[in-house]
Design an enzyme around this catalytic site. Structure first.
Site, PDB file in Angstrom:
ATOM      1  N   GLY A 123      56.066  95.530  46.542  1.00 22.22           N
ATOM      2  CA  GLY A 123      57.224  94.706  46.882  1.00 22.22           C
ATOM      3  C   GLY A 123      58.420  95.596  47.131  1.00 22.22           C
ATOM      4  O   GLY A 123      58.693  96.520  46.363  1.00 22.22           O
ATOM      5  N   GLY A 175      65.031  94.123  46.432  1.00 25.57           N
ATOM      6  CA  GLY A 175      65.991  94.872  45.620  1.00 25.57           C
ATOM      7  C   GLY A 175      65.383  95.543  44.406  1.00 25.57           C
ATOM      8  O   GLY A 175      65.645  96.721  44.136  1.00 25.57           O
ATOM      9  N   ALA A 176      64.550  94.820  43.662  1.00 26.65           N
ATOM     10  CA  ALA A 176      63.983  95.394  42.433  1.00 26.65           C
ATOM     11  C   ALA A 176      63.015  96.528  42.758  1.00 26.65           C
ATOM     12  O   ALA A 176      63.058  97.598  42.145  1.00 26.65           O
ATOM     13  CB  ALA A 176      63.275  94.307  41.624  1.00 26.65           C
ATOM     14  N   PHE A 208      82.319  81.945  40.901  1.00 27.91           N
ATOM     15  CA  PHE A 208      80.962  81.429  41.091  1.00 27.91           C
ATOM     16  C   PHE A 208      80.649  80.487  39.940  1.00 27.91           C
ATOM     17  O   PHE A 208      81.268  80.574  38.868  1.00 27.91           O
ATOM     18  CB  PHE A 208      79.959  82.591  41.128  1.00 27.91           C
ATOM     19  CG  PHE A 208      79.238  82.715  42.444  1.00 27.91           C
ATOM     20  CD1 PHE A 208      79.818  83.340  43.520  1.00 27.91           C
ATOM     21  CD2 PHE A 208      77.951  82.183  42.603  1.00 27.91           C
ATOM     22  CE1 PHE A 208      79.170  83.442  44.739  1.00 27.91           C
ATOM     23  CE2 PHE A 208      77.288  82.281  43.806  1.00 27.91           C
ATOM     24  CZ  PHE A 208      77.896  82.915  44.891  1.00 27.91           C
ATOM     25  N   GLN A 240      64.792  76.640  39.700  1.00 33.45           N
ATOM     26  CA  GLN A 240      66.163  76.282  40.060  1.00 33.45           C
ATOM     27  C   GLN A 240      66.215  75.601  41.426  1.00 33.45           C
ATOM     28  O   GLN A 240      65.704  76.134  42.410  1.00 33.45           O
ATOM     29  CB  GLN A 240      67.025  77.529  40.113  1.00 33.45           C
ATOM     30  CG  GLN A 240      68.445  77.242  40.567  1.00 33.45           C
ATOM     31  CD  GLN A 240      69.384  78.358  40.202  1.00 33.45           C
ATOM     32  OE1 GLN A 240      69.526  79.321  40.941  1.00 33.45           O
ATOM     33  NE2 GLN A 240      70.009  78.248  39.037  1.00 33.45           N
ATOM     34  N   HIS A 250      68.836  74.751  44.065  1.00 35.26           N
ATOM     35  CA  HIS A 250      70.219  75.037  44.446  1.00 35.26           C
ATOM     36  C   HIS A 250      70.821  73.749  44.990  1.00 35.26           C
ATOM     37  O   HIS A 250      70.209  73.087  45.820  1.00 35.26           O
ATOM     38  CB  HIS A 250      70.253  76.145  45.503  1.00 35.26           C
ATOM     39  CG  HIS A 250      71.607  76.736  45.705  1.00 35.26           C
ATOM     40  ND1 HIS A 250      72.647  76.030  46.261  1.00 35.26           N
ATOM     41  CD2 HIS A 250      72.103  77.968  45.410  1.00 35.26           C
ATOM     42  CE1 HIS A 250      73.726  76.811  46.308  1.00 35.26           C
ATOM     43  NE2 HIS A 250      73.423  77.985  45.799  1.00 35.26           N
ATOM     44  N   LEU A 296      69.969  77.704  52.666  1.00 32.89           N
ATOM     45  CA  LEU A 296      70.989  77.841  51.626  1.00 32.89           C
ATOM     46  C   LEU A 296      72.409  77.850  52.183  1.00 32.89           C
ATOM     47  O   LEU A 296      72.709  78.561  53.140  1.00 32.89           O
ATOM     48  CB  LEU A 296      70.726  79.147  50.873  1.00 32.89           C
ATOM     49  CG  LEU A 296      71.688  79.498  49.747  1.00 32.89           C
ATOM     50  CD1 LEU A 296      71.524  78.512  48.606  1.00 32.89           C
ATOM     51  CD2 LEU A 296      71.426  80.910  49.262  1.00 32.89           C
ATOM     52  N   GLU A 354      76.927  79.043  47.031  1.00 33.57           N
ATOM     53  CA  GLU A 354      77.871  78.512  46.047  1.00 33.57           C
ATOM     54  C   GLU A 354      79.271  79.089  46.254  1.00 33.57           C
ATOM     55  O   GLU A 354      80.260  78.523  45.792  1.00 33.57           O
ATOM     56  CB  GLU A 354      77.329  78.933  44.668  1.00 33.57           C
ATOM     57  CG  GLU A 354      77.896  78.259  43.481  1.00 33.57           C
ATOM     58  CD  GLU A 354      77.045  78.606  42.255  1.00 33.57           C
ATOM     59  OE1 GLU A 354      75.867  78.233  42.213  1.00 33.57           O
ATOM     60  OE2 GLU A 354      77.571  79.271  41.352  1.00 33.57           O
ATOM     61  N   ARG A 401      74.203  75.422  38.365  1.00 35.26           N
ATOM     62  CA  ARG A 401      73.456  74.774  39.436  1.00 35.26           C
ATOM     63  C   ARG A 401      72.591  73.607  38.966  1.00 35.26           C
ATOM     64  O   ARG A 401      72.443  72.618  39.673  1.00 35.26           O
ATOM     65  CB  ARG A 401      72.577  75.813  40.138  1.00 35.26           C
ATOM     66  CG  ARG A 401      73.403  76.797  40.921  1.00 35.26           C
ATOM     67  CD  ARG A 401      72.574  77.920  41.480  1.00 35.26           C
ATOM     68  NE  ARG A 401      73.438  78.835  42.221  1.00 35.26           N
ATOM     69  CZ  ARG A 401      73.036  80.006  42.702  1.00 35.26           C
ATOM     70  NH1 ARG A 401      71.783  80.411  42.516  1.00 35.26           N
ATOM     71  NH2 ARG A 401      73.867  80.773  43.365  1.00 35.26           N
ATOM     72  N   HIS A 405      64.979  76.958  44.987  1.00 37.62           N
ATOM     73  CA  HIS A 405      65.690  78.191  45.310  1.00 37.62           C
ATOM     74  C   HIS A 405      65.209  79.407  44.536  1.00 37.62           C
ATOM     75  O   HIS A 405      65.095  80.498  45.088  1.00 37.62           O
ATOM     76  CB  HIS A 405      67.178  77.957  45.029  1.00 37.62           C
ATOM     77  CG  HIS A 405      68.062  79.110  45.373  1.00 37.62           C
ATOM     78  ND1 HIS A 405      68.105  79.648  46.640  1.00 37.62           N
ATOM     79  CD2 HIS A 405      68.924  79.848  44.624  1.00 37.62           C
ATOM     80  CE1 HIS A 405      68.971  80.653  46.655  1.00 37.62           C
ATOM     81  NE2 HIS A 405      69.463  80.807  45.449  1.00 37.62           N
ATOM     82  N   GLU A 417      62.563  88.796  40.655  1.00 39.08           N
ATOM     83  CA  GLU A 417      62.304  87.366  40.469  1.00 39.08           C
ATOM     84  C   GLU A 417      60.916  87.090  39.915  1.00 39.08           C
ATOM     85  O   GLU A 417      60.711  86.108  39.192  1.00 39.08           O
ATOM     86  CB  GLU A 417      62.508  86.606  41.787  1.00 39.08           C
ATOM     87  CG  GLU A 417      62.455  85.091  41.598  1.00 39.08           C
ATOM     88  CD  GLU A 417      62.850  84.302  42.832  1.00 39.08           C
ATOM     89  OE1 GLU A 417      63.354  84.912  43.796  1.00 39.08           O
ATOM     90  OE2 GLU A 417      62.649  83.078  42.829  1.00 39.08           O
ATOM     91  N   ARG A 424      69.313  79.886  35.889  1.00 39.62           N
ATOM     92  CA  ARG A 424      70.022  81.116  36.237  1.00 39.62           C
ATOM     93  C   ARG A 424      71.414  80.804  36.775  1.00 39.62           C
ATOM     94  O   ARG A 424      71.601  79.847  37.520  1.00 39.62           O
ATOM     95  CB  ARG A 424      69.228  81.886  37.300  1.00 39.62           C
ATOM     96  CG  ARG A 424      69.948  83.111  37.827  1.00 39.62           C
ATOM     97  CD  ARG A 424      69.106  83.905  38.792  1.00 39.62           C
ATOM     98  NE  ARG A 424      68.869  83.266  40.075  1.00 39.62           N
ATOM     99  CZ  ARG A 424      69.782  83.177  41.058  1.00 39.62           C
ATOM    100  NH1 ARG A 424      70.998  83.656  40.872  1.00 39.62           N
ATOM    101  NH2 ARG A 424      69.462  82.599  42.193  1.00 39.62           N
TER     102      ARG A 424
END
Lengths: 591, 244
Positions: free
Chosen positions: A12, A15-16, A116, A242, A244, A254, A257, A288, A358, A392, A403
């Site tokens: 993957g 980001g992570a 936020f 979640q 959204h 999306l 927010e 949320r 989401h 995630e 979250r």
């Protein structure tokens, strides 16, 4: 089958995965395997911001950020993990800036911050400006920046490789197994590759595609957790999904927010700013789960825009208070999305919105360094040696039952990095695991079966199965849930999983066989949908994003623990893990 | 409504050369061209190959040629794609793989050469000083210099649209130059000096002749040609300074 030997393998490239690769790649031979080109990863779709208590605009403290995270997660958050999240977030933002991330700025050149949902000053007193942002493409800039750094540091990539198995050694006695590597399908050629590795990190993202209406990419099919579930690893807190509040009506895209953070408000069919009734202090900037519930409740009471109480009804997000100039400067992506998909100018007209699936709070249970928890039959807890998860797909747990906005990007960076660091230390010790000669046999057999169309008698197509799964998840495992509906969902999903085994595949070619890929992904989605529905059915309380109409109260005496769910063939078994509440005593949650 | 999709297809295992396939699919005018392709894949022919992921124009996977123009399938609505169809016939949308990139299967092209050129411009911050404890300062005005270029999602639509690449396949191409500009004009970066090679070469920025096709194609509305010209001007300045 081609074999590759590396020290550390990362599956993957969002980001992570990329952050872990950068950290681990400094010290160890590291490779990144991804089903997409890294720049196509879903981290790039994150819009609004990354939360960190820099205090650039107004007073802020990491302790407040940690508290908001715990309260936002309805006290199912592991509190020491939330503390690390909040504390490490500050340096993480500076590090990203040093790597070139083009944050939006204050007049004096420092990073600007905005409001936020659920982020407050002084433990809930009022909203605080904590979200650092790059217009409304913060995730895009994080993904690009991390990929740029990977190019700079010459990280090895295997792009468009789909992971099809994670190999674990046979557990010896009561000991946890060891990770041996993965088997992956090269999409361009259809060839299988074996990656032997001392350590593997799964960073495969979410699985919002189990739902019909979702903000998630087509690629978000939960490949990592599904493979591990089949290998006996329990998945944690899978009932917490979640929704959204502000997805574009029907299509689920999306609307960040940050529109509300910059002054946008929600209106029902009577033109009322209904969040005043649900969250008197934070109103439209409540977390949320609460806003999504409020929207669905307004619709059910006949106060949607259509007023017909149907699932197709919606409410309106009024972005006109933000002003045309600020919309253009701070939320250009939203302006463009509204123009493209709705044909409207959000500076002049309200945006039709409804909740959209989401983010999954649950996933592969890990410790604070990303090590994957092993717990056979609800016995004693240990770790799968050499196996890590972050982002995630992992459940640390910093998000608990719900979250907060901006915390997903913080999670990727903070825990992606921690996992990468720990991994580089782990692989420095000891030799590569021995690789049994028949290691890939099982997956090869499975693929051969999928490709052999001669013995099939399918009545349903993969498309039918996917659509039925997504429909039942939207209907029965959504914002509001009820025992009988969850029973129906579990039964339906079991039947769909049975039907899955009889699916046939028409395309027998090797190069970019998308039909095969989608079939593998559907298998993963079905397993995760079942685990989600089953976990929701067994938790008989309401907490965060998991709201049971038949058990409307949060019940800390019975349910203040993480759910663990094991997939045993067609059966689900459940257990629990304790929640770290060492800092704040759980109290009722109001905003 | 019904629309006819005319799709350029090629399967390396069974086709000698590319061929056309046609499917009539049911879609809404407000649907995306991507939805029509998904409909073909789901209900007509599962072997149709294309890339797609986010579905709303930020991941850059589904750039292709729609009615002769390079665009993202997820950002092109059916009603716009059929606007030029004659009224008396079933509206037709023609879909082909991007130009200037080898076709691997159907609408899937080989982007490796594209990303090699991207890598060639050193697409990462080359900082001009050591990092402070907190953030480097950058004023909103300085930030505005790079904001447009940071929009780029490397979808390849500009490269596909570029007429120069038809004549000179070795031209660095608009996407790589946008990525270079993103750092050349970043107040925190050493800028041009790290990237004169490959920008200031015969096949660097100079072949661009301001056709503006890249700017028109960009699904992110980046002023691509402008960034190429700003980069040219910066290179010219650097040359002048070197001569003094």
């Amino acid at each position: 089958m081609q074999e590759h030997i590396v020290d550390a393998l990362i599956v993957g490239a969002g980001g992570a995965g990329l952050y872990a690769a950068l950290e681990c790649g400094r010290l160890a031979r590291t490779a990144v395997l991804s089903k997409l080109h890294p720049l196509r990863s879903h981290t790039g779709a994150a819009q609004g911001g990354i939360g960190a208590a820099l205090g650039n605009v107004e007073e802020d403290e990491t302790l407040w950020h940690a508290f908001d995270t715990v309260k936002g997660g309805d006290y199912l958050v592991d509190q020491r993990a939330a503390q690390i999240l909040a504390e490490d977030a500050v340096q993480a933002v500076y590090d990203l800036e040093h790597q070139g991330l083009p944050f939006s700025r204050l007049p004096d050149g420092r990073i600007d911050q905005r409001r936020f949902g659920g982020h407050t000053r002084d433990l809930g007193r009022a909203p605080v400006r904590r979200a650092c942002y790059a217009a409304d493409r913060t995730g895009h800039m994080i993904l690009q920046t991390l990929y740029q750094q990977c190019i700079k540091h010459d990280v090895a990539f295997y792009d468009e490789f789909q992971v099809v198995d994670v190999l674990l050694s046979e557990p010896q006695g009561g000991d946890a197994p060891r990770c041996l590597g993965v088997v992956a399908l090269e999409l361009a050629t259809g060839d299988l590759h074996a990656f032997r590795a001392k350590a593997v990190l799964l960073a495969t993202g979410g699985w919002g595609r189990i739902y019909r209406i979702t903000s998630n990419a087509y690629a978000n099919t939960g490949d990592g957790p599904a493979l591990l579930a089949r290998r006996g690893v329990p998945l944690q807190d899978m009932e917490f999904v979640q929704f959204h509040p502000t997805g574009i009506r029907e299509i689920g895209i999306l609307i960040t927010e940050a529109v509300r953070g910059e002054g946008g408000v929600l209106h029902n069919g009577e033109g009322e700013r209904f969040m005043e009734r649900y969250a008197p202090t934070l109103m439209d900037l409540a977390p949320r789960d609460m806003v999504s519930r409020a929207i669905v409740n307004e619709i059910r009471q006949g106060r949607g825009i259509l007023g017909d109480r149907s699932p197709a009804d919606f409410v309106q997000l009024d972005a006109t208070p933000v002003g045309a100039e600020a919309l253009k400067r701070k939320l250009p992506e939203i302006v463009s999305l509204c123009r493209t998909y709705l044909g409207i100018d959000p500076a002049a007209e309200p945006i039709p919105v409804q909740p959209t699936a989401h983010y999954v709070m649950g996933g592969i249970p890990t410790d604070l360094d990303g090590r994957v928890v092993w717990m056979p039959n609800n016995g004693s807890e240990s770790y799968v040696s050499g196996l890590y998860a972050a982002g995630e797909c992992a459940c640390v747990s910093v998000h608990g039952a719900n979250r907060l906005g901006t915390n997903s990007l913080v999670d990727l960076v903070v825990f992606g990095r921690r996992a990468g660091q720990h991994m580089s230390g782990y692989v420095a010790e000891g030799p590569a695991p021995s690789w049994p000669t028949d290691a890939a046999q099982e997956v090869m057999g499975r693929l051969a079966t999928l490709r052999d169309r001669s013995q099939r008698s399918a009545h349903l197509s993969a498309t039918d199965l996917r659509e039925r799964m997504q429909a039942i998840m939207n209907e029965a495992v959504g914002v509001y849930r009820r025992g009988d509906e969850l029973d129906r969902a579990v039964e339906t999903l079991q039947a769909l999983r049975q039907a899955y085994g009889a699916l046939e595949i028409e395309d027998t070619s090797k190069s970019f066989n998308g039909e095969l890929l989608r079939l593998l992904e559907l298998g993963n989605l079905l397993d995760l949908a079942l685990i989600t529905a089953g976990s929701a059915r067994q938790r008989r309380e309401s907490r965060g994003a998991h709201y049971r109409e038949d058990y409307v109260e949060r019940d800390d005496d019975a349910w203040l623990h993480h759910t663990l769910c094991w997939l045993h063939g067609d059966d689900l078994r459940f257990g629990s893990r304790s929640v770290d509440t060492s800092i704040w005593e759980p109290v009722a949650r109001a905003y | 409504m019904l629309v006819r999709l005319r799709i350029r297809r090629y399967d390396p295992e069974s086709d000698e050369e590319a061929r056309w396939a046609e499917h009539v699919v049911e879609v809404e005018p407000s649907s995306r061209v991507l939805d029509a392709l998904l409909e073909v894949q789901r209900r007509h022919d599962p072997s149709l190959g294309f890339r797609a992921s986010c579905g709303h124009g930020v991941c850059g996977s589904d750039a292709m040629i729609i009615n002769g123009r390079s665009a993202l399938a997820c950002k092109t609505l059916i009603r716009d794609a059929i606007a030029d169809s004659p009224d008396d016939d079933l509206a037709t949308i023609t879909v082909e793989p991007m130009r200037h990139m080898p076709v691997l299967r159907d609408l899937i092209v080989d982007q490796q050469p594209f990303f090699q050129r991207y890598r060639a411009v050193k697409p990462f911050l080359v900082p001009k000083d050591t990092a402070p404890d907190r953030e480097r300062l950058q004023t909103p005005k300085e930030h505005a210099e790079i904001a447009d270029a940071t929009n780029c999602i490397l979808c390849g639509a500009c490269v596909s649209a570029c007429p120069i690449l038809g004549e000179n396949p070795r031209f660095l191409g608009p996407a790589a130059i946008v990525q270079a500009a993103r750092f050349v004009f970043d107040s925190r970066d050493v800028g041009l000096q790290a990237r004169r090679e490959p920008l200031d070469e015969d096949n660097g920025v100079w072949p661009c002749a301001n056709h503006m096709a890249c700017t028109r194609a960009c699904p992110r509305e980046i002023k691509v040609t402008r960034l190429i010209n700003l980069t040219k001007r910066e290179l010219g300045r650097a040359r002048d300074q070197a001569e003094v």
